[in-house]
Motif scaffolding. Structure first.
Motif, PDB file in Angstrom:
ATOM      1  N   GLU A   1      98.205  53.110  34.586  1.00 49.78           N
ATOM      2  CA  GLU A   1      98.938  52.535  33.458  1.00 49.78           C
ATOM      3  C   GLU A   1      99.978  51.522  33.943  1.00 49.78           C
ATOM      4  OE1 GLU A   1     101.700  54.713  30.334  1.00 49.78           O
ATOM      5  OE2 GLU A   1      99.697  55.610  30.389  1.00 49.78           O
ATOM      6  N   ARG A   2     100.705  51.888  34.986  1.00 50.09           N
ATOM      7  CA  ARG A   2     101.719  50.991  35.543  1.00 50.09           C
ATOM      8  C   ARG A   2     101.080  49.721  36.097  1.00 50.09           C
ATOM      9  NH1 ARG A   2     105.932  54.849  38.948  1.00 50.09           N
ATOM     10  NH2 ARG A   2     106.948  55.827  37.159  1.00 50.09           N
ATOM     11  N   ILE A   3      99.992  49.883  36.848  1.00 50.11           N
ATOM     12  CA  ILE A   3      99.305  48.727  37.438  1.00 50.11           C
ATOM     13  C   ILE A   3      98.816  47.787  36.344  1.00 50.11           C
ATOM     14  CG2 ILE A   3      97.205  48.028  38.684  1.00 50.11           C
ATOM     15  CD1 ILE A   3      99.392  48.943  40.563  1.00 50.11           C
ATOM     16  N   LYS A   4      98.225  48.341  35.309  1.00 43.31           N
ATOM     17  CA  LYS A   4      97.725  47.530  34.194  1.00 43.31           C
ATOM     18  C   LYS A   4      98.867  46.741  33.551  1.00 43.31           C
ATOM     19  CE  LYS A   4      95.143  47.879  29.886  1.00 43.31           C
ATOM     20  NZ  LYS A   4      94.495  48.773  28.938  1.00 43.31           N
ATOM     21  N   THR A   5     100.011  47.392  33.368  1.00 49.59           N
ATOM     22  CA  THR A   5     101.186  46.731  32.791  1.00 49.59           C
ATOM     23  C   THR A   5     101.643  45.584  33.682  1.00 49.59           C
ATOM     24  OG1 THR A   5     101.885  48.766  31.700  1.00 49.59           O
ATOM     25  CG2 THR A   5     103.573  47.079  32.034  1.00 49.59           C
ATOM     26  N   CYS A   6     101.723  45.841  34.979  1.00 53.21           N
ATOM     27  CA  CYS A   6     102.175  44.803  35.915  1.00 53.21           C
ATOM     28  C   CYS A   6     101.200  43.618  35.945  1.00 53.21           C
ATOM     29  CB  CYS A   6     102.339  45.380  37.313  1.00 53.21           C
ATOM     30  SG  CYS A   6     103.728  46.522  37.460  1.00 53.21           S
ATOM     31  N   GLN A   7      99.918  43.918  35.983  1.00 54.87           N
ATOM     32  CA  GLN A   7      98.925  42.846  36.057  1.00 54.87           C
ATOM     33  C   GLN A   7      98.933  41.977  34.801  1.00 54.87           C
ATOM     34  OE1 GLN A   7      95.423  45.153  37.034  1.00 54.87           O
ATOM     35  NE2 GLN A   7      95.748  44.840  39.225  1.00 54.87           N
ATOM     36  N   GLY A   8      99.397  42.512  33.694  1.00 53.24           N
ATOM     37  CA  GLY A   8      99.494  41.741  32.458  1.00 53.24           C
ATOM     38  C   GLY A   8     100.818  41.005  32.297  1.00 53.24           C
ATOM     39  N   CYS A   9     101.688  41.134  33.260  1.00 53.23           N
ATOM     40  CA  CYS A   9     103.022  40.537  33.191  1.00 53.23           C
ATOM     41  C   CYS A   9     103.027  39.139  33.817  1.00 53.23           C
ATOM     42  CB  CYS A   9     104.009  41.443  33.935  1.00 53.23           C
ATOM     43  SG  CYS A   9     105.706  40.827  33.950  1.00 53.23           S
ATOM     44  N   ASP A  10     103.789  38.220  33.212  1.00 52.13           N
ATOM     45  CA  ASP A  10     103.873  36.860  33.759  1.00 52.13           C
ATOM     46  C   ASP A  10     104.660  36.799  35.065  1.00 52.13           C
ATOM     47  OD1 ASP A  10     106.366  37.329  32.600  1.00 52.13           O
ATOM     48  OD2 ASP A  10     106.580  35.291  31.843  1.00 52.13           O
ATOM     49  N   ARG A  11     105.320  37.872  35.452  1.00 50.98           N
ATOM     50  CA  ARG A  11     106.079  37.917  36.716  1.00 50.98           C
ATOM     51  C   ARG A  11     105.261  38.548  37.852  1.00 50.98           C
ATOM     52  NH1 ARG A  11     109.348  34.645  37.600  1.00 50.98           N
ATOM     53  NH2 ARG A  11     110.693  35.950  38.843  1.00 50.98           N
TER      54      ARG A  11
ATOM     55  N   LEU B   1      98.061  36.815  43.815  1.00 53.03           N
ATOM     56  CA  LEU B   1      97.648  36.560  45.200  1.00 53.03           C
ATOM     57  C   LEU B   1      98.348  37.483  46.190  1.00 53.03           C
ATOM     58  CD1 LEU B   1      97.458  32.648  45.189  1.00 53.03           C
ATOM     59  CD2 LEU B   1      95.574  34.290  45.070  1.00 53.03           C
ATOM     60  N   GLU B   2      99.620  37.735  45.958  1.00 57.22           N
ATOM     61  CA  GLU B   2     100.402  38.580  46.870  1.00 57.22           C
ATOM     62  C   GLU B   2     100.480  40.038  46.409  1.00 57.22           C
ATOM     63  OE1 GLU B   2     101.560  37.566  49.813  1.00 57.22           O
ATOM     64  OE2 GLU B   2     100.764  35.558  49.439  1.00 57.22           O
ATOM     65  N   ASN B   3     100.034  40.285  45.159  1.00 52.02           N
ATOM     66  CA  ASN B   3     100.125  41.627  44.577  1.00 52.02           C
ATOM     67  C   ASN B   3     101.586  42.083  44.534  1.00 52.02           C
ATOM     68  OD1 ASN B   3      98.403  43.324  43.259  1.00 52.02           O
ATOM     69  ND2 ASN B   3      97.598  44.304  45.072  1.00 52.02           N
TER      70      ASN B   3
ATOM     71  N   VAL C   1     103.481  45.644  44.401  1.00 54.55           N
ATOM     72  CA  VAL C   1     103.240  46.414  43.178  1.00 54.55           C
ATOM     73  C   VAL C   1     102.453  47.706  43.406  1.00 54.55           C
ATOM     74  CG1 VAL C   1     102.135  46.348  40.903  1.00 54.55           C
ATOM     75  CG2 VAL C   1     103.605  44.472  41.639  1.00 54.55           C
ATOM     76  N   PRO C   2     101.366  47.718  44.188  1.00 57.63           N
ATOM     77  CA  PRO C   2     100.654  48.987  44.360  1.00 57.63           C
ATOM     78  C   PRO C   2     101.522  50.120  44.929  1.00 57.63           C
ATOM     79  CG  PRO C   2      99.257  47.181  45.032  1.00 57.63           C
ATOM     80  CD  PRO C   2     100.633  46.601  44.791  1.00 57.63           C
ATOM     81  N   MET C   3     102.458  49.781  45.785  1.00 56.28           N
ATOM     82  CA  MET C   3     103.346  50.807  46.344  1.00 56.28           C
ATOM     83  C   MET C   3     104.418  51.195  45.323  1.00 56.28           C
ATOM     84  SD  MET C   3     103.995  52.776  48.891  1.00 56.28           S
ATOM     85  CE  MET C   3     103.054  52.077  50.209  1.00 56.28           C
ATOM     86  N   LYS C   4     105.012  50.194  44.696  1.00 55.86           N
ATOM     87  CA  LYS C   4     106.072  50.449  43.724  1.00 55.86           C
ATOM     88  C   LYS C   4     105.555  51.300  42.571  1.00 55.86           C
ATOM     89  CE  LYS C   4     109.500  47.968  40.950  1.00 55.86           C
ATOM     90  NZ  LYS C   4     110.672  48.438  41.655  1.00 55.86           N
ATOM     91  N   ALA C   5     104.373  50.979  42.065  1.00 46.97           N
ATOM     92  CA  ALA C   5     103.812  51.691  40.915  1.00 46.97           C
ATOM     93  C   ALA C   5     103.462  53.140  41.243  1.00 46.97           C
ATOM     94  CB  ALA C   5     102.570  50.956  40.415  1.00 46.97           C
TER      95      ALA C   5
END
Length: 107
Positions: free
Chosen positions: A45-55, A59-61, A70-74
């Motif tokens: 759910e967190r990853i999906k939210t981040c991937q949909g964010c303009d921020r 390329l760097e994830n 993001v993968p670690m933070k989420a």
């Protein structure tokens, strides 16, 4: 003053904290960090939210707002989005999980 009423010295407190910290590190390592991570469902759910964010930097994830990977933070249970798009787990859930960690460490 009896020895029962005497509080531990600063040095004794430091030793106790160091021992607990070391035991906690060993416990987290023995569970491969599972004690400090969210469920797979929350992670997705967190990853999906981040991937949909303009921020989100695809390329760097990374999050362009905070610079985190993001993968670690989420995955981290106590982490949250700097833009409040997702939050850390509730305090009561964390307290319950930490209580369970302490019980496991004592066993």
């Amino acid at each position: 003053m009896s020895t029962e009423d005497k509080s531990p010295s600063f040095g004794e407190k430091a030793v106790n904290l160091a021992k607990f910290s070391w035991d906690l590190i060993k416990y987290v390592q023995s569970t491969n960090g599972a004690a400090l991570t969210v469920t797979d469902e929350v992670y997705a759910e967190r990853i999906k939210t981040c991937q949909g964010c303009d921020r989100f930097d695809i390329l760097e994830n990374e999050c362009k707002e905070c610079g985190c990977y993001v993968p670690m933070k989420a995955k981290m249970i106590l982490d949250s989005c700097p833009l409040d798009k997702w939050t850390s787990v509730s305090e009561s859930e964390w307290e319950e999980r930490f209580s369970n960690i302490q019980k496991d460490m004592e066993a």
